[in-house]
Scaffold this active site. Structure first.
Site, PDB file in Angstrom:
ATOM      1  N   VAL A  54      15.994  65.129 -54.675  1.00  0.00           N
ATOM      2  CA  VAL A  54      15.216  66.122 -55.431  1.00  0.00           C
ATOM      3  C   VAL A  54      14.899  67.364 -54.624  1.00  0.00           C
ATOM      4  O   VAL A  54      14.488  68.385 -55.188  1.00  0.00           O
ATOM      5  CB  VAL A  54      13.906  65.522 -55.997  1.00  0.00           C
ATOM      6  CG1 VAL A  54      14.204  64.413 -56.991  1.00  0.00           C
ATOM      7  CG2 VAL A  54      12.989  65.032 -54.876  1.00  0.00           C
ATOM      8  N   ASN A  80       7.106  62.660 -59.946  1.00  0.00           N
ATOM      9  CA  ASN A  80       6.542  61.533 -59.215  1.00  0.00           C
ATOM     10  C   ASN A  80       7.083  61.388 -57.795  1.00  0.00           C
ATOM     11  O   ASN A  80       6.459  60.731 -56.967  1.00  0.00           O
ATOM     12  CB  ASN A  80       6.828  60.239 -59.997  1.00  0.00           C
ATOM     13  CG  ASN A  80       6.381  59.000 -59.251  1.00  0.00           C
ATOM     14  OD1 ASN A  80       5.196  58.748 -59.088  1.00  0.00           O
ATOM     15  ND2 ASN A  80       7.359  58.230 -58.761  1.00  0.00           N
ATOM     16  N   SER A 131      -2.904  62.353 -55.889  1.00  0.00           N
ATOM     17  CA  SER A 131      -3.483  61.279 -55.085  1.00  0.00           C
ATOM     18  C   SER A 131      -4.957  61.568 -54.885  1.00  0.00           C
ATOM     19  O   SER A 131      -5.380  62.728 -54.919  1.00  0.00           O
ATOM     20  CB  SER A 131      -2.781  61.204 -53.718  1.00  0.00           C
ATOM     21  OG  SER A 131      -3.488  60.356 -52.817  1.00  0.00           O
ATOM     22  N   TYR A 144      -0.469  65.219 -45.572  1.00  0.00           N
ATOM     23  CA  TYR A 144      -0.260  64.545 -46.859  1.00  0.00           C
ATOM     24  C   TYR A 144      -1.299  65.023 -47.873  1.00  0.00           C
ATOM     25  O   TYR A 144      -0.963  65.331 -49.027  1.00  0.00           O
ATOM     26  CB  TYR A 144      -0.352  63.035 -46.681  1.00  0.00           C
ATOM     27  CG  TYR A 144      -0.220  62.263 -47.978  1.00  0.00           C
ATOM     28  CD1 TYR A 144       1.017  62.138 -48.606  1.00  0.00           C
ATOM     29  CD2 TYR A 144      -1.333  61.663 -48.576  1.00  0.00           C
ATOM     30  CE1 TYR A 144       1.147  61.443 -49.797  1.00  0.00           C
ATOM     31  CE2 TYR A 144      -1.214  60.959 -49.763  1.00  0.00           C
ATOM     32  CZ  TYR A 144       0.033  60.853 -50.368  1.00  0.00           C
ATOM     33  OH  TYR A 144       0.152  60.164 -51.563  1.00  0.00           O
ATOM     34  N   ALA A 145      -2.560  65.095 -47.450  1.00  0.00           N
ATOM     35  CA  ALA A 145      -3.624  65.547 -48.349  1.00  0.00           C
ATOM     36  C   ALA A 145      -3.390  66.987 -48.798  1.00  0.00           C
ATOM     37  O   ALA A 145      -3.656  67.338 -49.949  1.00  0.00           O
ATOM     38  CB  ALA A 145      -4.980  65.425 -47.660  1.00  0.00           C
ATOM     39  N   LYS A 148      -0.863  66.924 -51.611  1.00  0.00           N
ATOM     40  CA  LYS A 148      -1.408  66.415 -52.869  1.00  0.00           C
ATOM     41  C   LYS A 148      -2.461  67.356 -53.437  1.00  0.00           C
ATOM     42  O   LYS A 148      -2.632  67.469 -54.659  1.00  0.00           O
ATOM     43  CB  LYS A 148      -1.962  65.005 -52.678  1.00  0.00           C
ATOM     44  CG  LYS A 148      -0.875  63.971 -52.416  1.00  0.00           C
ATOM     45  CD  LYS A 148       0.175  63.970 -53.518  1.00  0.00           C
ATOM     46  CE  LYS A 148       1.245  62.917 -53.330  1.00  0.00           C
ATOM     47  NZ  LYS A 148       2.229  62.890 -54.436  1.00  0.00           N
TER      48      LYS A 148
END
Length: 243
Positions: A54, A80, A131, A144-145, A148
């Site tokens: 993707v 997703n 998330s 990562y945060a 998201k």
């Protein structure tokens, strides 16, 4: 009238269960994943697996075209695909940053942009997998945060931008989910048992959610019964953010 959907990150975990739940709800689905295991979902005339990265430049428009060719319409996009990184900021490299945004953010932007003309025609919807890490601070998840958090804000911005065109945009924000994705992350911890105990203690229901519970929330947000819901980040987190 049979509806059609595209689901990215469909080979396992939440994505796989989303495909199965959408099929049960009568959708025809293009299921996309870099893992060849996505081919296991193939069902003639109902589920079309696409093995693709993707993050590659031409993949989003090609997948949109495939859905149009196979089904003649597009009603739902589920962004997703993603990956996890638990690492202190001082140990996080520029390559880590770039790689995580390349998987977790850019495809959602590109797939949404490519899908929107079709979704406007069908008054369809986009649902993103965010998330709880995009809603609250959690140690050792800085990059990562950030990814998201970007998905959360993309959801809200697109909801406002697309509402006049009849397209709804929402997101789910899972907490800890009992998937291979989570198990692999935990296995890398110095003390996996202690990590699991800490995770469970932070979820008031005392367990991780299942991928099917998250999939059910996504199908709910796609359903006509949710016609008045847009710009919402639906936490499926066992009460984590309510603490």
């Amino acid at each position: 009238m049979e509806l059609s959907a595209i689901v990215t990150g469909a080979a396992r975990g939440i994505g796989r269960d989303v495909v199965l739940r959408l099929r049960a709800a009568g959708y025809r689905v293009v299921a996309v994943d870099i893992r060849p295991a996505v081919s296991d979902l193939a069902e003639a005339g109902r589920v079309v697996p696409v093995v693709a990265d993707v993050t590659a430049d031409g993949v989003p428009p090609a997948v949109i075209d495939r859905a149009w060719t196979e089904f003649g319409r597009l009603d739902l996009l589920v962004n997703n695909a993603g990956r996890f990184l638990r690492r202190p900021l001082l140990e996080t490299t520029d390559d880590d940053f770039d790689a995580l945004f390349a998987v977790n953010v850019r495809p959602a932007f590109r797939f949404s942009r490519a899908a929107l003309p079709h979704l406007i025609d069908t008054r369809g919807c986009i649902i993103n997998t965010a998330s709880i890490s995009g809603l609250v601070g959690i140690g050792n998840q800085s990059v990562y945060a950030m990814t998201k958090g970007a998905i959360v804000q993309l959801t809200r911005q697109l909801a406002v931008e697309c509402a006049p065109r009849g397209v709804r945009v929402n997101a789910v924000a899972p907490g800890a989910v009992d998937t291979d994705f989570m198990a692999e992350a935990r296995a890398a911890d110095p003390d996996p048992a202690a990590s699991l105990a800490a995770t469970l203690s932070n979820h008031p229901i005392g367990r991780m959610s299942t991928s099917d519970e998250v999939a059910r929330a996504i199908v709910f947000l796609a359903a006509p019964e949710s016609g008045g819901i847009t710009g919402t980040i639906l936490s499926v987190d066992g009460g984590y953010v309510a603490r």
